[in-house]
Design a protein around this motif. Structure first.
Motif, PDB file in Angstrom:
ATOM      1  N   SER A  15       0.813  -1.221   0.000  1.00 57.40           N
ATOM      2  CA  SER A  15       0.000   0.000   0.000  1.00 57.40           C
ATOM      3  C   SER A  15       0.840   1.261   0.000  1.00 57.40           C
ATOM      4  N   ARG A  20       1.363   3.261  -6.127  1.00 59.14           N
ATOM      5  CA  ARG A  20       0.055   3.215  -5.473  1.00 59.14           C
ATOM      6  C   ARG A  20      -0.255   4.535  -4.770  1.00 59.14           C
ATOM      7  N   ARG A  24      -3.293   7.069  -5.668  1.00 58.09           N
ATOM      8  CA  ARG A  24      -4.217   7.510  -4.630  1.00 58.09           C
ATOM      9  C   ARG A  24      -4.323   9.037  -4.621  1.00 58.09           C
TER      10      ARG A  24
END
Length: 307
Positions: A15, A20, A24
């Motif tokens: 994450s 990523r 986001r």
């Protein structure tokens, strides 16, 4: 306990991966969503132009309905009415989107390819160092400085005037005007990457300088250049329309083009202002979409660039 710690660390590591985190930040940016929607709408209109209208651009089929004081508006099978030459205005707009996409995209790819090659060579020489490396970098950057000293639109106008009024002249003119920006950006990124810890570690391991530059520094430096290409595409679309407005674009009347629509609408603006307003809005909205998308991508990749 070791197995539990490892299992807990895996989703945490996945994450927090840079791509990523960038995705986001991108999807949470309202400007990114708006820009992406505008760009997608533009691409769909350009690619699906034959399916969006039953007519051909610049057909002039209804020229007898045009007078000095009358230009038919929406109705009678014409979504936006006619232009001053008796062609369907909606057809002109959707096919003009296709022309702007092709010319803007190809010219940006040419500018990106040539600028990236020049910037990679200069940045590689600056990163490698040595007497000859510094000399090559100095010569290339002085060449780029000369190109940057002349306004890009003026360079494009000069090239288009020399090569004549055709699509390839516009593509080369707009593409060559973008070369110094890509070259300067990639060179700066490579020099910045040259001082990173992984480069120092590669030197400590005894790797050759050329291997470090080509295999490590260059791949980690192209990201900002690719993002800049999105922003440059907005500029390319505006410059393509500008050259057509000045009479240096595609000369074939059967090819729809937004800039030429603005020229044709000048003597009918008081009678039918939509002839100029609609292509002007199309140019502005398309450029806005690519600008918002490019800025959002840059902020997602490097949060320090946020305003």
């Amino acid at each position: 306990m070791t197995a539990i710690s490892t299992a807990a660390a895996e989703p945490l590591a996945s994450s927090t991966r840079p791509e990523r985190l960038a995705w986001r930040r991108f999807r949470r940016n309202p400007a990114a969503v708006i820009g992406a929607l505008l760009v997608i709408a533009f691409l769909l209109v350009a690619l699906l132009a034959p399916l969006l209208t039953p007519y051909q651009p610049s057909s002039g089929k209804w020229a007898d309905e045009i007078t000095l004081t009358t230009v038919p508006g929406p109705g009678d099978g014409h979504l936006l009415g006619l232009d001053r030459f008796g062609s369907d205005l909606w057809t002109q707009l959707v096919y003009g989107a296709r022309q702007s996409l092709v010319l803007g995209l190809v010219s940006t790819v040419i500018g990106l390819a040539l600028g990236a090659a020049l910037g990679a060579l200069s940045g590689g020489c600056a990163t490698v160092g040595g007497r000859w490396g510094r000399r090559v970098d100095d010569v290339l950057m002085r060449l780029v400085d000369i190109m940057l000293s002349v306004p890009g639109l003026l360079v494009a106008i000069s090239i288009a005037a020399i090569l004549g009024a055709n699509a390839w002249a516009v593509i080369l003119a707009v593409g060559l005007a973008q070369v110094p920006f890509f070259a300067r950006l990639l060179r700066g990124s490579m020099i910045a990457q040259g001082g990173q810890d992984y480069v120092v570690a590669a030197h400590a391991l005894g790797l050759r300088r050329r291997t470090i530059v080509v295999g490590h520094v260059l791949p980690n430096s192209v990201g900002p250049t690719i993002v800049q290409a999105t922003l440059s595409l907005a500029t390319a679309i505006i410059e393509v329309a500008s050259l057509s407005y000045l009479g240096l674009g595609e000369s074939d009347p059967a090819v729809a083009e937004w800039g030429r629509m603005l020229v044709a609408a000048q003597d009918r603006f008081d009678v039918a202002p939509q002839l100029a307003l609609l292509p002007g809005v199309a140019i502005a909205v398309t450029a806005l979409g690519f600008t918002l998308l490019g800025e959002a991508m840059r902020e997602a990749i490097d949060p320090r660039s946020r305003r």
